[in-house]
Motif scaffolding. Structure first.
Motif, PDB file in Angstrom:
ATOM      1  N   ALA A 140      28.394  42.368  43.863  1.00  0.00           N
ATOM      2  CA  ALA A 140      28.432  41.318  44.817  1.00  0.00           C
ATOM      3  C   ALA A 140      29.344  41.645  46.002  1.00  0.00           C
ATOM      4  CB  ALA A 140      29.298  39.860  44.250  1.00  0.00           C
ATOM      5  N   ARG A 141      30.425  42.521  45.735  1.00  0.00           N
ATOM      6  CA  ARG A 141      31.362  42.860  46.601  1.00  0.00           C
ATOM      7  C   ARG A 141      30.851  43.993  47.676  1.00  0.00           C
ATOM      8  NH1 ARG A 141      36.446  40.703  46.457  1.00  0.00           N
ATOM      9  NH2 ARG A 141      36.641  39.872  44.214  1.00  0.00           N
ATOM     10  N   ALA A 181      27.985  54.051  44.248  1.00  0.00           N
ATOM     11  CA  ALA A 181      28.875  54.808  45.142  1.00  0.00           C
ATOM     12  C   ALA A 181      30.127  54.256  45.473  1.00  0.00           C
ATOM     13  CB  ALA A 181      27.927  55.164  46.719  1.00  0.00           C
ATOM     14  N   ALA A 182      30.011  52.946  45.863  1.00  0.00           N
ATOM     15  CA  ALA A 182      31.268  52.283  46.152  1.00  0.00           C
ATOM     16  C   ALA A 182      32.081  52.351  44.742  1.00  0.00           C
ATOM     17  CB  ALA A 182      30.952  50.876  46.281  1.00  0.00           C
ATOM     18  N   HIS A 183      31.939  52.318  43.580  1.00  0.00           N
ATOM     19  CA  HIS A 183      32.631  52.231  42.320  1.00  0.00           C
ATOM     20  C   HIS A 183      32.657  53.531  41.698  1.00  0.00           C
ATOM     21  CE1 HIS A 183      33.294  48.014  43.031  1.00  0.00           C
ATOM     22  NE2 HIS A 183      31.948  47.930  43.430  1.00  0.00           N
ATOM     23  N   GLY A 184      32.103  54.653  42.398  1.00  0.00           N
ATOM     24  CA  GLY A 184      32.334  55.836  41.832  1.00  0.00           C
ATOM     25  C   GLY A 184      31.625  56.295  40.347  1.00  0.00           C
ATOM     26  N   MET A 185      30.185  55.420  40.378  1.00  0.00           N
ATOM     27  CA  MET A 185      29.760  55.535  38.955  1.00  0.00           C
ATOM     28  C   MET A 185      28.420  56.869  39.499  1.00  0.00           C
ATOM     29  SD  MET A 185      29.176  51.445  38.260  1.00  0.00           S
ATOM     30  CE  MET A 185      28.077  51.942  36.580  1.00  0.00           C
ATOM     31  N   ALA A 186      29.036  57.968  39.225  1.00  0.00           N
ATOM     32  CA  ALA A 186      28.109  59.090  39.244  1.00  0.00           C
ATOM     33  C   ALA A 186      27.949  59.996  37.857  1.00  0.00           C
ATOM     34  CB  ALA A 186      28.820  59.944  40.485  1.00  0.00           C
ATOM     35  N   GLU A 187      28.089  59.347  36.823  1.00  0.00           N
ATOM     36  CA  GLU A 187      28.145  59.911  35.495  1.00  0.00           C
ATOM     37  C   GLU A 187      26.349  60.266  35.204  1.00  0.00           C
ATOM     38  OE1 GLU A 187      30.556  61.152  33.329  1.00  0.00           O
ATOM     39  OE2 GLU A 187      31.952  60.580  35.052  1.00  0.00           O
ATOM     40  N   THR A 188      26.243  60.903  34.190  1.00  0.00           N
ATOM     41  CA  THR A 188      24.593  61.370  33.671  1.00  0.00           C
ATOM     42  C   THR A 188      24.096  60.151  33.192  1.00  0.00           C
ATOM     43  OG1 THR A 188      25.272  63.529  33.541  1.00  0.00           O
ATOM     44  CG2 THR A 188      23.358  62.757  32.515  1.00  0.00           C
ATOM     45  N   ALA A 189      22.764  59.728  33.622  1.00  0.00           N
ATOM     46  CA  ALA A 189      22.235  58.761  33.138  1.00  0.00           C
ATOM     47  C   ALA A 189      20.764  58.980  32.637  1.00  0.00           C
ATOM     48  CB  ALA A 189      21.627  57.535  34.218  1.00  0.00           C
ATOM     49  N   VAL A 190      20.504  58.611  31.662  1.00  0.00           N
ATOM     50  CA  VAL A 190      19.228  58.976  30.823  1.00  0.00           C
ATOM     51  C   VAL A 190      18.259  57.765  30.703  1.00  0.00           C
ATOM     52  CG1 VAL A 190      17.996  59.734  28.896  1.00  0.00           C
ATOM     53  CG2 VAL A 190      20.241  60.555  29.423  1.00  0.00           C
ATOM     54  N   PHE A 191      16.965  58.066  31.651  1.00  0.00           N
ATOM     55  CA  PHE A 191      15.882  56.886  31.849  1.00  0.00           C
ATOM     56  C   PHE A 191      14.825  57.516  31.070  1.00  0.00           C
ATOM     57  CE2 PHE A 191      18.783  55.267  35.190  1.00  0.00           C
ATOM     58  CZ  PHE A 191      18.373  54.140  35.391  1.00  0.00           C
ATOM     59  N   GLU A 192      13.923  56.656  30.648  1.00  0.00           N
ATOM     60  CA  GLU A 192      12.526  56.936  29.738  1.00  0.00           C
ATOM     61  C   GLU A 192      11.523  55.989  30.331  1.00  0.00           C
ATOM     62  OE1 GLU A 192      14.295  58.821  25.709  1.00  0.00           O
ATOM     63  OE2 GLU A 192      13.503  57.057  25.667  1.00  0.00           O
ATOM     64  N   LEU A 193      10.374  56.731  30.535  1.00  0.00           N
ATOM     65  CA  LEU A 193       9.213  55.907  30.967  1.00  0.00           C
ATOM     66  C   LEU A 193       8.418  55.859  29.953  1.00  0.00           C
ATOM     67  CD1 LEU A 193       7.728  56.279  34.586  1.00  0.00           C
ATOM     68  CD2 LEU A 193       6.160  55.944  32.492  1.00  0.00           C
ATOM     69  N   PHE A 194       7.822  54.618  29.575  1.00  0.00           N
ATOM     70  CA  PHE A 194       7.030  54.423  28.338  1.00  0.00           C
ATOM     71  C   PHE A 194       6.162  52.940  28.766  1.00  0.00           C
ATOM     72  CE2 PHE A 194       9.385  50.578  26.860  1.00  0.00           C
ATOM     73  CZ  PHE A 194      10.688  50.939  27.299  1.00  0.00           C
ATOM     74  N   VAL A 195       5.235  53.013  27.859  1.00  0.00           N
ATOM     75  CA  VAL A 195       4.212  51.919  27.942  1.00  0.00           C
ATOM     76  C   VAL A 195       4.760  50.975  26.663  1.00  0.00           C
ATOM     77  CG1 VAL A 195       2.026  50.996  27.783  1.00  0.00           C
ATOM     78  CG2 VAL A 195       2.404  52.873  29.083  1.00  0.00           C
ATOM     79  N   ARG A 196       4.941  49.629  26.876  1.00  0.00           N
ATOM     80  CA  ARG A 196       5.235  48.686  25.957  1.00  0.00           C
ATOM     81  C   ARG A 196       4.186  48.445  25.204  1.00  0.00           C
ATOM     82  NH1 ARG A 196       7.971  45.811  30.463  1.00  0.00           N
ATOM     83  NH2 ARG A 196      10.226  45.811  30.420  1.00  0.00           N
ATOM     84  N   LYS A 197       3.438  48.218  25.573  1.00  0.00           N
ATOM     85  CA  LYS A 197       2.051  47.732  24.453  1.00  0.00           C
ATOM     86  C   LYS A 197       0.828  48.125  25.070  1.00  0.00           C
ATOM     87  CE  LYS A 197       1.457  42.815  25.566  1.00  0.00           C
ATOM     88  NZ  LYS A 197       2.528  42.606  26.692  1.00  0.00           N
ATOM     89  N   LEU A 198      -0.271  48.240  24.299  1.00  0.00           N
ATOM     90  CA  LEU A 198      -1.823  48.555  24.762  1.00  0.00           C
ATOM     91  C   LEU A 198      -2.224  47.391  25.635  1.00  0.00           C
ATOM     92  CD1 LEU A 198      -2.997  50.925  22.033  1.00  0.00           C
ATOM     93  CD2 LEU A 198      -2.157  51.681  24.303  1.00  0.00           C
ATOM     94  N   PRO A 199      -3.245  47.595  26.672  1.00  0.00           N
ATOM     95  CA  PRO A 199      -3.982  46.471  26.870  1.00  0.00           C
ATOM     96  C   PRO A 199      -5.071  46.369  25.770  1.00  0.00           C
ATOM     97  CG  PRO A 199      -4.165  48.427  28.682  1.00  0.00           C
ATOM     98  CD  PRO A 199      -3.393  49.024  27.299  1.00  0.00           C
TER      99      PRO A 199
END
Lengths: 452, 452
Positions: A216-217, B21-39
């Motif tokens: 928000a900020r 950026a404003a809050h200095g959040m620059a640590e390492t993140a892990v994202f994964e890409l997946f499919v939730r369910k089959l059509p």
């Protein structure tokens, strides 16, 4: 941003051009683009993509680099490749304005040009007009399902590539969407762009309250907080606790977004929580797997939802991602032509679509007639290009929105429903007479049927 | 040819980046890409699009022009816009190689990078990987339905825009299609390009015989004549009459194409006509509204068809044009994360997929485990990028075809059928234990269910 290479074509177009050139076939051809039949879930379609189609025709040329590549590729003869750098579109175009409601067997675009030019344009013209028509026709259903609600295109990630994402933003905005989340569509088309926040933003913080306040900020304008990462109602309570502190800093929470679960039930609960805290001004925005049926059900149930973000079902038009459309030769060198392939026969001659209206402006019916056949009603195909140059100033997508909105407003009531009911389109006597004459001349085998 | 602008993103990504950026959040993140369910109609999926995804990450930057536009747009603060020109992707990527068969809840790509970079990549990474996975998974069904037949992508005109057309050619070729009609796909990806002729070419002539002969003399190599414009069997007879004259000129008719009507019936009739004329070498190629079910039925009935051109049903994957896929934060600053939204909860932590095989190479089952959890079986996620640079030479689409073909060959028999039957994917104890611990720590409301 929109692909420009004329190599985005089917190989057979180049082969045919070479054969036309070898045999001096350079007379005027007339091609028309139309949809053969409606998909199961559609009562009407909306023409879209004309601006991109005209830009394509105006800039239709092979670059020197592409000519050199073609020569080396041996896909055409080197001698013929050498002639391609001179190719330009010098023809005429008539078309329905973007945002026009139309029905099967009605041409939405007619190209009249030297055979090679009209032939070569086919692949990309269909590619451009088909896709935006698919999306505009889908978006129209959502707009009809949610009168007065703010609809936003959230479809970038599930659109079929970059161009599909951009043109989805455009075609849905044409039909009355308020805007898109896709930044590039704002830059390219000037479409209003909207944004909220993702679950990952919440998750990256240790608690929702901190995440909300930090966001928000930094982004106080049009502030929308996503409240369903852990527990929707708890998220709403956190918003209530935060609002006074933000208000003291001059920041107003514009909306909360719900993205999962039973959206109607959560919206009611959240509305009650917000109202009890005196936060009646915070709007509720919903997203998450919504299509026009889901949106209509929520609206009819009176769910307190002010707007919807629509991704998957819009960007791929998931229930009807393709139309049975064609771009067919109707006349060559002044002589009408038709194709008789089983189930795919076409009506010959250059045509016009005439629309008659009730006094209140709603559609009575259309007649498809030969272009020179006198017929009452408004002619829908309008002159767009002459000699390769546009002769009208095409409306921008912003201007075309009014035409599209008027078209939806004046749909017959039966066509405004999500359950399809097709309006009758009649074929003129002139077309039937011409077709019968051609068939006789072709000595067609008996038992063939004209298209119905 | 493939869109490069980093403005092809959702607005909220920029908003979140500014807040990080404003809050200095620059640590390492892990994202994964997946499919939730089959059509509904899929028993498996095939990972595709990694080459484009890696190219996107390698070239991820805002141009000076884009930074200036962002500053002026006020979509982010001018000060923050000024910092964006330095943004690059410096992270790590693990992924399944293109052409790998996969199942729901299995990550096909993991991004480990400073939070802002991994966040910003989301929209386009999904856009690229989702679409080619959709098409590869659809093309796989067609390849399985037509063993030994030549399959060609005819989808340009009904693909959703230019990029979709190009990437359809690529993803279908990956899965075993012989090539495409789209010329630009040949230039960009080196995919073999094929062409026949259109009905308009026939129609522009006064009779089919003249049209066939003119085309043949200009394009004698891999010559395919379209014979259904007026009457398929009559078209075949015209081909028989023409063949000796062309043979005298050294021209061999390679194939005839059927594009309408009952393709099986016509193919038998045409085969008989050609064979009776001693033209056993002319192949029969079919197109026109075919999907994998139609192709399988023709093959099972023994229709004498040697190859198929597939447009609509391939290029928009008409029965399943979208997948329920997600790119979710699994870890930030060394701490596992999960989302608990109803019906969309995620499993926390960085993960690996382990596949076990029978002695004949067919799949037994997969286990999704934490990346550091010991587990038998082949780990499917492989290191692709380190520090923003690729650490392996990615296979070209030509090389990846062998991997894809092997994957299809080693599918369990139940998964080779067009009627779906999903293989069980197990979740390791490590993941369940981690999730339970997180839920307890979050003091989650009772009644929530983990993803199944």
């Amino acid at each position: 941003m929109v692909e420009q290479s004329l190599l985005l074509t089917d190989l057979y177009q180049l082969s045919m051009l070479e054969a036309y050139a070898a045999h001096g076939m350079a007379e005027t051809a007339v091609f028309e683009l139309f949809v053969r039949k409606l998909p199961p879930n559609r009562g009407f379609l909306v023409a879209a993509g004309l601006e991109q189609a005209v830009q394509f025709l105006e800039s239709m040329r092979f670059t020197p680099d592409e000519c050199a590549w073609l020569r080396d590729s041996r896909l055409v003869s080197p001698a013929f490749a050498g002639t391609l750098h001179d190719l330009r579109f010098t023809g005429d175009v008539e078309a329905m304005p973007e945002g026009t409601v139309f029905f099967p067997n009605e041409p939405i675009l007619r190209v009249t040009a030297p055979l090679a030019q009209a032939q070569l344009a086919e692949s990309r013209l269909i590619n451009l007009l088909h896709f935006q028509t698919v999306i505009a026709s889908k978006a129209a259903r959502m707009v009809l399902a949610a009168p007065g609600k703010q609809l936003l295109d959230f479809g970038l990630r599930r659109a079929h590539g970059a161009e599909a994402a951009l043109l989805t933003a455009r075609a849905s905005y044409l039909m009355g969407f308020a805007g898109t989340a896709t930044v590039l569509a704002n830059r390219v088309f000037g479409i209003p762009v909207f944004g909220t926040m993702a679950h990952s933003f919440i998750q990256a913080h240790d608690d929702e309250a901190t995440a909300f306040e930090r966001f928000a900020r930094v982004r106080p304008q049009a502030l929308t907080l996503l409240i369903d990462t852990y527990d929707t109602e708890r998220g709403a309570a956190i918003v209530c606790a935060l609002a006074p502190r933000l208000a003291a800093a001059g920041i107003t929470i514009g909306a909360v977004r719900l993205d999962s679960g039973d959206l109607g039930r959560h919206a009611r609960a959240v509305r009650a929580i917000l109202d009890a805290a005196g936060l009646r001004g915070i709007r509720i925005f919903a997203s998450g797997g919504l299509d026009e049926h889901g949106i209509q059900a929520l609206c009819r149930d009176g769910a307190p939802i002010d707007g919807f973000g629509i991704g998957t079902s819009l960007a791929a038009a998931a229930d009807a991602p393709v139309l049975d459309c064609a771009y067919k030769l109707q006349e060559y060198a002044g002589r009408p032509k038709r194709k008789l392939s089983e189930g795919k026969a076409t009506w010959p001659g250059r045509k016009q679509v005439h629309r008659r209206y009730h006094d209140d402006g709603s559609i009575v019916a259309d007649v498809v007639a030969l272009a020179d056949e006198p017929m009452p009603g408004e002619p829908l195909l309008q002159p767009i290009m002459r000699g390769g140059r546009r002769v009208v100033q095409l409306p921008t997508v912003h201007q075309a929105r009014a035409h599209a909105a008027s078209g939806l407003a004046h749909l017959p009531k039966a066509l405004k429903r999500l359950e399809p009911e097709a309006i009758p389109v009649q074929l003129s006597h002139g077309i039937r007479h011409l077709a019968a004459g051609l068939d006789a001349a072709l000595d067609t085998a008996p038992g063939r049927k004209p298209p119905s």
